[in-house]
Design a protein around this motif. Sequence first.
Motif, PDB file in Angstrom:
ATOM      1  N   VAL A  88      34.357  78.655  -7.762  1.00  0.00           N
ATOM      2  CA  VAL A  88      35.167  77.692  -8.502  1.00  0.00           C
ATOM      3  C   VAL A  88      34.968  78.010  -9.977  1.00  0.00           C
ATOM      4  O   VAL A  88      33.859  77.891 -10.493  1.00  0.00           O
ATOM      5  N   GLY A  89      36.021  78.432 -10.631  1.00  0.00           N
ATOM      6  CA  GLY A  89      35.899  78.792 -12.040  1.00  0.00           C
ATOM      7  C   GLY A  89      35.084  80.062 -12.181  1.00  0.00           C
ATOM      8  O   GLY A  89      35.167  80.970 -11.367  1.00  0.00           O
ATOM      9  N   SER A  90      34.254  80.135 -13.202  1.00  0.00           N
ATOM     10  CA  SER A  90      33.411  81.311 -13.419  1.00  0.00           C
ATOM     11  C   SER A  90      32.074  81.112 -12.707  1.00  0.00           C
ATOM     12  O   SER A  90      31.781  80.032 -12.197  1.00  0.00           O
ATOM     13  N   ASN A  91      31.270  82.165 -12.723  1.00  0.00           N
ATOM     14  CA  ASN A  91      29.972  82.029 -12.055  1.00  0.00           C
ATOM     15  C   ASN A  91      29.007  81.142 -12.847  1.00  0.00           C
ATOM     16  O   ASN A  91      27.938  80.815 -12.365  1.00  0.00           O
ATOM     17  N   ASP A  92      29.399  80.718 -14.046  1.00  0.00           N
ATOM     18  CA  ASP A  92      28.585  79.790 -14.833  1.00  0.00           C
ATOM     19  C   ASP A  92      28.856  78.327 -14.469  1.00  0.00           C
ATOM     20  O   ASP A  92      28.131  77.442 -14.918  1.00  0.00           O
ATOM     21  N   ASN A  93      29.902  78.063 -13.710  1.00  0.00           N
ATOM     22  CA  ASN A  93      30.273  76.701 -13.352  1.00  0.00           C
ATOM     23  C   ASN A  93      29.188  76.107 -12.442  1.00  0.00           C
ATOM     24  O   ASN A  93      28.874  76.671 -11.392  1.00  0.00           O
ATOM     25  N   PRO A  94      28.609  74.966 -12.823  1.00  0.00           N
ATOM     26  CA  PRO A  94      27.550  74.371 -11.989  1.00  0.00           C
ATOM     27  C   PRO A  94      28.026  73.970 -10.602  1.00  0.00           C
ATOM     28  O   PRO A  94      27.215  73.825  -9.691  1.00  0.00           O
ATOM     29  N   ALA A  95      29.333  73.822 -10.419  1.00  0.00           N
ATOM     30  CA  ALA A  95      29.857  73.460  -9.099  1.00  0.00           C
ATOM     31  C   ALA A  95      29.547  74.528  -8.060  1.00  0.00           C
ATOM     32  O   ALA A  95      29.420  74.230  -6.873  1.00  0.00           O
ATOM     33  N   PRO A 143      36.967  70.291 -13.051  1.00  0.00           N
ATOM     34  CA  PRO A 143      38.220  71.036 -13.218  1.00  0.00           C
ATOM     35  C   PRO A 143      38.095  72.006 -14.397  1.00  0.00           C
ATOM     36  O   PRO A 143      37.204  71.859 -15.234  1.00  0.00           O
ATOM     37  N   PRO A 144      38.996  73.002 -14.482  1.00  0.00           N
ATOM     38  CA  PRO A 144      38.893  73.961 -15.586  1.00  0.00           C
ATOM     39  C   PRO A 144      39.147  73.267 -16.925  1.00  0.00           C
ATOM     40  O   PRO A 144      39.879  72.285 -17.003  1.00  0.00           O
ATOM     41  N   ALA A 145      38.505  73.791 -17.951  1.00  0.00           N
ATOM     42  CA  ALA A 145      38.702  73.235 -19.296  1.00  0.00           C
ATOM     43  C   ALA A 145      40.146  73.444 -19.722  1.00  0.00           C
ATOM     44  O   ALA A 145      40.747  74.465 -19.385  1.00  0.00           O
ATOM     45  N   PRO A 146      40.735  72.489 -20.442  1.00  0.00           N
ATOM     46  CA  PRO A 146      42.123  72.643 -20.875  1.00  0.00           C
ATOM     47  C   PRO A 146      42.306  73.921 -21.692  1.00  0.00           C
ATOM     48  O   PRO A 146      41.502  74.249 -22.549  1.00  0.00           O
ATOM     49  N   GLY A 147      43.382  74.628 -21.375  1.00  0.00           N
ATOM     50  CA  GLY A 147      43.713  75.833 -22.118  1.00  0.00           C
ATOM     51  C   GLY A 147      43.037  77.091 -21.611  1.00  0.00           C
ATOM     52  O   GLY A 147      43.367  78.181 -22.041  1.00  0.00           O
ATOM     53  N   THR A 148      42.094  76.988 -20.670  1.00  0.00           N
ATOM     54  CA  THR A 148      41.411  78.189 -20.194  1.00  0.00           C
ATOM     55  C   THR A 148      42.156  78.859 -19.054  1.00  0.00           C
ATOM     56  O   THR A 148      42.132  80.062 -18.923  1.00  0.00           O
ATOM     57  N   GLU A 149      42.789  78.094 -18.209  1.00  0.00           N
ATOM     58  CA  GLU A 149      43.555  78.655 -17.102  1.00  0.00           C
ATOM     59  C   GLU A 149      44.757  77.766 -16.854  1.00  0.00           C
ATOM     60  O   GLU A 149      44.762  76.589 -17.178  1.00  0.00           O
ATOM     61  N   GLU A 150      45.767  78.343 -16.266  1.00  0.00           N
ATOM     62  CA  GLU A 150      46.930  77.546 -15.896  1.00  0.00           C
ATOM     63  C   GLU A 150      46.546  76.696 -14.695  1.00  0.00           C
ATOM     64  O   GLU A 150      46.131  77.230 -13.663  1.00  0.00           O
ATOM     65  N   PRO A 151      46.653  75.363 -14.816  1.00  0.00           N
ATOM     66  CA  PRO A 151      46.148  74.491 -13.740  1.00  0.00           C
ATOM     67  C   PRO A 151      46.734  74.782 -12.370  1.00  0.00           C
ATOM     68  O   PRO A 151      46.010  74.795 -11.388  1.00  0.00           O
ATOM     69  N   SER A 152      48.048  75.025 -12.253  1.00  0.00           N
ATOM     70  CA  SER A 152      48.631  75.244 -10.931  1.00  0.00           C
ATOM     71  C   SER A 152      48.104  76.537 -10.312  1.00  0.00           C
ATOM     72  O   SER A 152      47.811  76.593  -9.129  1.00  0.00           O
ATOM     73  N   ALA A 153      47.967  77.594 -11.093  1.00  0.00           N
ATOM     74  CA  ALA A 153      47.429  78.855 -10.566  1.00  0.00           C
ATOM     75  C   ALA A 153      45.967  78.685 -10.186  1.00  0.00           C
ATOM     76  O   ALA A 153      45.520  79.223  -9.179  1.00  0.00           O
ATOM     77  N   TYR A 154      45.235  77.948 -10.984  1.00  0.00           N
ATOM     78  CA  TYR A 154      43.823  77.717 -10.703  1.00  0.00           C
ATOM     79  C   TYR A 154      43.650  77.052  -9.347  1.00  0.00           C
ATOM     80  O   TYR A 154      42.885  77.512  -8.510  1.00  0.00           O
ATOM     81  N   PHE A 155      44.385  75.967  -9.112  1.00  0.00           N
ATOM     82  CA  PHE A 155      44.228  75.238  -7.854  1.00  0.00           C
ATOM     83  C   PHE A 155      44.683  76.066  -6.660  1.00  0.00           C
ATOM     84  O   PHE A 155      44.033  76.067  -5.625  1.00  0.00           O
ATOM     85  N   VAL A 156      45.772  76.797  -6.795  1.00  0.00           N
ATOM     86  CA  VAL A 156      46.247  77.629  -5.692  1.00  0.00           C
ATOM     87  C   VAL A 156      45.229  78.718  -5.382  1.00  0.00           C
ATOM     88  O   VAL A 156      44.880  78.949  -4.226  1.00  0.00           O
ATOM     89  N   ASN A 157      44.732  79.396  -6.419  1.00  0.00           N
ATOM     90  CA  ASN A 157      43.746  80.460  -6.206  1.00  0.00           C
ATOM     91  C   ASN A 157      42.479  79.924  -5.541  1.00  0.00           C
ATOM     92  O   ASN A 157      41.953  80.534  -4.607  1.00  0.00           O
ATOM     93  N   VAL A 158      41.985  78.812  -6.026  1.00  0.00           N
ATOM     94  CA  VAL A 158      40.755  78.233  -5.469  1.00  0.00           C
ATOM     95  C   VAL A 158      40.992  77.789  -4.028  1.00  0.00           C
ATOM     96  O   VAL A 158      40.166  78.041  -3.152  1.00  0.00           O
ATOM     97  N   LEU A 159      42.114  77.158  -3.761  1.00  0.00           N
ATOM     98  CA  LEU A 159      42.388  76.684  -2.407  1.00  0.00           C
ATOM     99  C   LEU A 159      42.546  77.831  -1.417  1.00  0.00           C
ATOM    100  O   LEU A 159      41.996  77.783  -0.308  1.00  0.00           O
ATOM    101  N   VAL A 160      43.267  78.864  -1.793  1.00  0.00           N
ATOM    102  CA  VAL A 160      43.483  79.990  -0.878  1.00  0.00           C
ATOM    103  C   VAL A 160      42.166  80.727  -0.617  1.00  0.00           C
ATOM    104  O   VAL A 160      41.795  80.964   0.537  1.00  0.00           O
TER     105      VAL A 160
END
Length: 191
Positions: A88-95, A143-160
Amino acid sequence: MSLTKSLVRVALATALLLLIPLVAMQYTTEVNWTPSDFVFGGVVLFGAGFTFVLIARMGNNGTYRLGAGVAVLAGLLLVWANAAVGLVGSNDNPANLLYGAVLGVAVIGGVVTRFQPRGLSNAMFAAALTYLVVTAIAMFVWPPAPGTEEPSAYFVNVLVANGVFAALWAVAGLLFRRASNTDASSTPRLA
């Protein structure tokens, strides 16, 4: 085959797999592994192979061993992808630390059920469900920080991507379920 021979084969396979990035580093700057990357890769690959050897020895049919292979592959990919880029996000994300719960559920479930096929099936289904719950929590709590990734692409990529990983755990569960049905049908019944 003896345990020693199996471990030698796992060690050789690990060494051969680690030769891939070593050779690639000689021809391209795209691959840039440090000594600690090789140590991590060796530990993870050998650990996965060793785990497979131990679990596969507990089963008495090919379906059980295939289920063990898929489960170990799912665990290996989870650790490798999480360490490399994060799930989820980068490898630095605590999630990403939450995904340790998936491995915990699978391992604890296996130990508690003594690696019997029916119990392993339930443990793998629980790991798949845990994977989905962790992904949902991670996506909505971090969730990703605003402006770092396109939200719709982020959610689709993470879900798939996470859907594929969860599916691997479910496939392992189905294989262990089939192995338990095979064991039950092959045991002689008293009338």
